[in-house]
Design an enzyme around this catalytic site. Structure first.
Site, short mmCIF file in Angstrom:
data_model
loop_
_atom_site.label_atom_id
_atom_site.label_comp_id
_atom_site.label_asym_id
_atom_site.label_seq_id
_atom_site.Cartn_x
_atom_site.Cartn_y
_atom_site.Cartn_z
CG ASP B 74 73.74 21.49 66.02
OD1 ASP B 74 74.42 21.17 65.20
OD2 ASP B 74 73.37 22.75 66.28
CB THR B 107 77.97 23.92 63.70
OG1 THR B 107 77.42 22.76 64.08
CG2 THR B 107 77.02 24.45 62.82
CB THR B 108 81.41 19.99 65.34
OG1 THR B 108 79.85 20.03 65.92
CG2 THR B 108 82.39 19.56 66.64
CG ASP B 405 72.40 19.47 62.27
OD1 ASP B 405 71.95 20.60 62.19
OD2 ASP B 405 73.23 19.17 62.90
#
Lengths: 542, 542
Positions: B74, B107-108, B405
């Protein structure tokens, strides 16, 4: 041998005369360099990391000057004028510093040539006065217009103030927000503290919105909070400054219990005190209870049981704004809870904003407050947005109070420069040269605008001088087209007060620095320095 | 970077003079140097995360300073644990964080995109384009991309009947995580959790009603969704029944002990007689409390506080099972789930304040003495708990993050039900759209548009690279097919299913998340590009 006469304590730093004056001017110059590049729509930001490792990214002159931690006594003057510009009008802080620096730079040759500083100071004062008069003369008064036109004018001023900031792509969105916010305030005073600014990380800038009322973040809550209703219409609000917790009434009191039967009575008495308070609140008909002090779990559950909403540890500022918006009073006792002491609002909601939950009060009768909720990627981003909006809000407030505007983008500065040059030609004596020098100094602003945008400054300035000579007073730099343009027509407006204040402050600062010819600094003065012997204007003597 | 600080300024006499506090200890970077250094730092961070993108992305192992190990993929978690020192690096961390707060997923992607944008910006700066011009261009290009996204998005109805589709979305999110082993199960858990909590009318999901509990041991397949509450506690006495049916719960926030006044007190015991009275009083109090609970009809007491062994014994004797030391948030969840009220005093306990549920049982895990209490078949099933099992603590922690997530992504679909297709399809489509828009521009912004289009391709490139495909070949094929077929659903076939149609493969992402990614990344890039001056204590920036 004659004994040496010691007047000052040993180690006192003393320097005087013309070299001192020039050294002061040089110091100011270096400070100006620090903010020079932030001016204008193509101005850059500064990232300043302080000793604790906290970083600030800003474009606001006053903020940068404050963070630079300047210790040079003469250079500090510049920090002060930036701060005073910030306090007085809120915008134009970079321009005022640049202007003061440029004035000193232009006048330095005269000091070197031996003109008495007093004469220079007098010339600066005269020039400053002339410049202010010229601004007042040129300023376009906008009076008795319809509300739509006024709104139009205000949002133009707001967008000019924002054009150099990080948020300038969204200035349409934000100028509307700012104007709405300021217009919702009480007309004559426009108290700044009635605009709350809250920041929630995440979301796009355009997700920022204005709440016509009060909004604040959900406070710390105890078990039972989730069971309270989260929205009301036409609710009554009790604002408290008391703790609703089961606790000792007096910290230093001690109860002596003689026998077991009394014991239960003491316990019951304590509960009774709390329950009386809660019952009084419930009986008053309030549905929302806000307190500056904690509201404990017992109270939370009591309210949840009776379908009331409560929030403890509301910050003082938020509570005061709620009180002003919703009416009522902040109570420090619930003993005589008159209905008039309760506030009211048309709608209360708890709403999810990004990762946070917000309590939002709208439709407040007493008026006249609003809250901006800002969204944006990073914390730094939000802080800079807040500073930029603060500038814009100040500008709009100023414009409402004093509705004369001039054209920005260096137009007014070129015009002042031309005016002063014309005036200098009409007088005899040394002042002629000095005022011409000041006139050149005013060109610094358009020049810097061009430099920051990467334009050929000399070329554009020549064009501007020509236009102004032909009587086109509103011609200034057009950043978009890399040319000059009538900035009044293209709606680059700023309130005249920004300019008059900047000119006065800059001239005064220049005059002040020019009239110093001696600095005496005590060793003690440096006592609070982290490292002794460092950070003073000069290295220690001896 | 000519004069100060770092180097010392000199006055006319060659004496150094100091303007800023400790200026010799400060570092300053200006102009292009500053920009390049920032871009370098940001790209480094992006390159760390690049390999964890997509279903074939790899995990990172982070060891904290006290030796605690975290394995995750994550983006936000990696960055948070990396403990970044660099100021610009910190901005990247905040960026990932705000995407995490706002959406919870992607997020990545957002960091990779920001890194790619900066890389492109660096090339443009080398061409001599003003950084702010680039930033403005990026912002306009981002606006174009966002409009395009709106255009290609598809409605995705969310209600109880579309569970199957939602599961597919959740599966996309979980695709890159460690839980892929029981992909379907986890996705089902996430979707069911959201659907039972969601308020489909208001399009709101209250996350506080969903609790994610992890327990080491067992297989990941043993993870489950409990429509009720799971608490990591057991009955207070081992001999109390392990399974209760048709339970009435008394939810108490008061201690099971004789009440004590909060005020400091002293009980004066003068004689053995009085001592016996006290003893009797305490005993009676216990009995009275138990009686009150029983009278109200409760057959299980949930206590926020503890009680001593004597009380425990008494409860057993009176056949009133009890649970002690239940945390505040759990109390609240239990109250919501069972429809009970939290009761702060025994005196207030009435039958209608009791919660009710069908089944309370103790779960025993493996051979260890780990036990948990499950409260099920509640009158109000809106509070749910996800119980995650796994072989070791690291896996459980990572699985919890993955479920979070997935929950977030389903929630964002409930809030805004439009979707775009994943696997880089949306990015490629936007990239094509922005490149098309670039051709229509006459100004310098063309360059920024093209650069933006190139940067958007970094996501499919990284996806292909991580999946072991030839990145350039794959991307050019997808691009060519998208352009030829005018089909925005084509993406990178990471899993080797042999089809590029992401719609058929059910690789779905929410429109809101994708838009947020582009908006946030652009915002951050703009902020970084605007900084041209960095001041910091000397050791701050390498």
């Amino acid at each position: 041998m004659q004994p040496q006469i010691l007047v000052l304590k040993e180690g006192t730093d003393q320097s005087q005369g013309r070299p001192q004056l020039i050294s002061n001017i040089n110091a100011c110059q270096l400070v100006v360099d620090a903010v020079r590049t932030t001016l204008g729509p193509r101005g850059m930001d500064k990232l300043i990391v302080d000793h604790n490792g906290k970083a600030v990214i800003s474009n606001d002159g006053a903020t940068i000057m404050k963070l630079l931690d300047i210790v040079h006594p003469a250079a500090k003057t510049l920090v002060d004028i930036a701060k005073s510009q910030d306090a007085e009008v809120g915008d134009g802080t970079t321009s005022v510093v640049i202007l003061a620096g440029e004035l000193l730079k232009r006048l330095k040759p005269f000091v070197e040539e031996g003109v008495h500083p007093r004469i220079i100071v007098r010339a600066v004062r005269t020039a400053g006065q002339l410049a202010v008069e010229r601004v007042k003369e040129l300023a376009v008064k906008i009076e008795n217009r319809s509300p739509e036109e006024q709104r139009e004018l205000l949002s133009k001023c707001a967008s000019t103030a924002m054009s150099s900031k990080l948020i300038h792509q969204q200035k349409g969105h934000f100028s509307k927000m700012v104007v709405d916010a300021v217009l919702s305030l009480d007309a004559p005073l426009l108290p700044l503290d009635m605009i709350g600014i809250k920041k929630v990380a995440g979301g796009a800038l355009e997700d920022s919105f204005l709440v016509a009322g009060v909004a604040f973040k959900k406070t710390f809550s105890y078990a039972g909070f989730e069971m309270q209703p989260k929205s009301y219409t036409d609710c009554k609000i009790a604002l408290l400054n008391i703790e609703l917790e089961l606790k000792a009434e007096r910290d230093n009191a001690e109860v002596r219990v003689d026998n077991v039967k009394e014991y239960q009575k003491v316990v019951d008495a304590e509960w009774q005190i709390l329950y009386d308070k809660l019952a009084a609140l419930h009986a008053s008909g309030a549905q929302v209870v806000l307190s500056k002090l904690p509201i404990g779990d017992v109270a939370t559950q009591y309210f949840a049981d009776r379908d009331m909403f409560c929030a403890g540890r509301v910050t003082e500022e938020d509570l005061r704004r709620t009180q002003r918006a919703c009416g009522g009073a902040v109570l420090s006792s619930v003993r005589d809870l008159a209905p008039a002491a309760l506030g009211a609002c048309a709608r209360f909601d708890e709403r999810q904003v990004g990762g946070e939950r917000y309590n939002i009060f709208t439709g407040c009768p007493a008026a006249k407050t609003c809250t901006m909720i800002l969204r944006g990627g990073a914390e730094q981003f939000l802080e800079e947005t807040e500073r930029s909006l603060h500038d814009a809000i100040m500008i709009v407030r100023r414009t409402i109070k004093n509705d004369a505007v001039v054209a920005g983008g260096g137009a007014i500065d070129m015009e002042i420069s031309k005016h002063l040059r014309d005036y200098s030609k009409s007088i005899a004596g040394k002042e002629q040269l000095l005022i011409a020098g000041v006139a050149r100094a005013f060109e610094a602003i358009p020049r810097q605008l061009c430099d920051n945008a990467g334009f050929d400054a000399t070329n554009l300035l020549n064009k501007l001088r020509q236009k102004h000579h032909q009587g086109e007073v509103w011609f200034g730099v057009d950043i978009q087209k890399e040319d000059i343009a009538d900035n009044f027509a293209s709606c680059v407006w700023e309130p005249a007060i920004v300019k008059t204040n900047a000119i006065t402050a800059a001239c005064e600062a220049a005059a002040q620095i020019l009239s110093i010819d001696e600095t005496i600094k005590n060793v003690k003065g440096g006592g609070d320095m982290p490292a002794p012997g460092r950070g003073m204007g000069r290295p220690r003597m001896g | 970077m000519s004069m100060f600080p770092g180097t010392v300024a000199f006055d006319e006499f060659g004496r150094p003079f100091i303007i800023l506090r400790d200026q010799e200890n400060q570092k300053r970077l200006t102009g292009i140097d500053a920009l390049k250094s920032h871009i370098q730092a940001a790209r480094q961070i992006a390159s760390i995360l690049r390999t964890s993108l997509g279903p074939r992305g790899l995990d990172k192992m982070m060891v904290s300073s006290d030796g605690e190990v975290t394995v995750t993929n994550d983006g936000a978690t990696i960055l948070k644990l990396m403990d970044v020192e660099h100021q610009i690096g910190k901005l990247m961390v905040q960026l990932a964080q705000s995407q995490d707060d706002e959406i919870g997923d992607g997020t990545t992607g957002v960091v990779v995109l920001a890194g790619a944008l900066l890389e492109q910006a660096s090339n443009l700066i080398d061409k001599g384009i003003h950084p702010i011009r680039i930033a403005d261009g990026f912002e306009m290009a981002a606006a174009a991309a966002l409009t395009h996204l709106d255009g290609i998005s598809e409605a995705f109805p969310v209600n109880k009947n579309t569970r199957e589709n939602l599961i597919k979305v959740a599966m996309t999110t979980l695709g890159s995580k460690v839980v892929v082993k029981c992909h379907r199960l986890m996705a089902e858990i996430a979707v069911d959790a959201i659907l039972s909590v969601a308020d489909l009318e208001k399009r709101d999901v209250n996350f506080e009603l969903i609790k994610v509990e992890g327990k080491v041991g067992g297989r990941m397949e043993d993870s489950m969704l409990v429509r009720g509450v799971v608490i990591d506690k057991t009955m207070s006495h081992p001999q109390m029944p392990k399974v209760l049916k048709d339970v009435k719960l008394a939810i108490l926030t008061c201690a099971f002990e004789p009440p004590k006044p909060k005020t400091k007190h002293k009980l004066h015991v003068g004689s053995a007689e009085e001592y016996r009275d006290l003893r009797k009083y305490e005993h009676e109090k216990f009995l009275e409390m138990v009686k009150r609970v029983k009278d109200a009809g409760a057959n299980l007491a949930i206590c926020q506080w503890g009680f001593d062994d004597e009380a425990n014994h008494l409860l057993l004797a009176e056949q009133l099972p009890a649970v002690r030391w239940v945390g505040g948030p759990e109390m609240e969840l239990i109250a919501i789930a069972t429809g009970g009220r939290i009761v702060p005093r025994f005196e207030e306990l009435t039958p209608d304040k009791l919660g009710s549920c069908g089944l309370v049982r103790e779960l025993t895990f493996g051979t260890s003495k780990d036990e948990m209490l499950v409260i099920e078949q509640c009158s109000n099933s809106r509070a749910v708990t996800v119980l995650v099992r796994g072989g070791n603590r690291m896996i459980v922690e990572e699985a919890k993050r993955s479920v979070h997530d997935a929950l977030c992504i389903v929630r964002s679909l409930v809030q805004d039900s439009r979707v775009v297709y994943g696997g880089g399809a949306a990015e490629v489509s936007c990239s094509l759209a922005v490149a098309r828009a670039a051709d229509k521009l006459s100004s310098l912004d063309q360059y920024s548009y093209r650069a933006f289009a190139d940067a958007l391709e970094s996501v499919p490139l990284a996806l292909a690279e991580n999946s072991g495909l030839s990145p350039i070949d794959t991307l050019s094929e997808v691009k060519a097919r998208q352009a030829a077929e005018n089909n925005s659903n084509l993406g990178v076939d990471c899993m080797g299913h042999g089809s590029n149609d992401m719609k058929a493969m059910n690789v779905i992402e929410s429109l809101h998340s994708k838009k947020q990614q582009i908006a946030l990344a652009t915002q951050l890039v703009k902020m970084i590009l605007k900084i041209d001056d960095v001041r910091s204590p000397a050791d701050g920036i390498q």
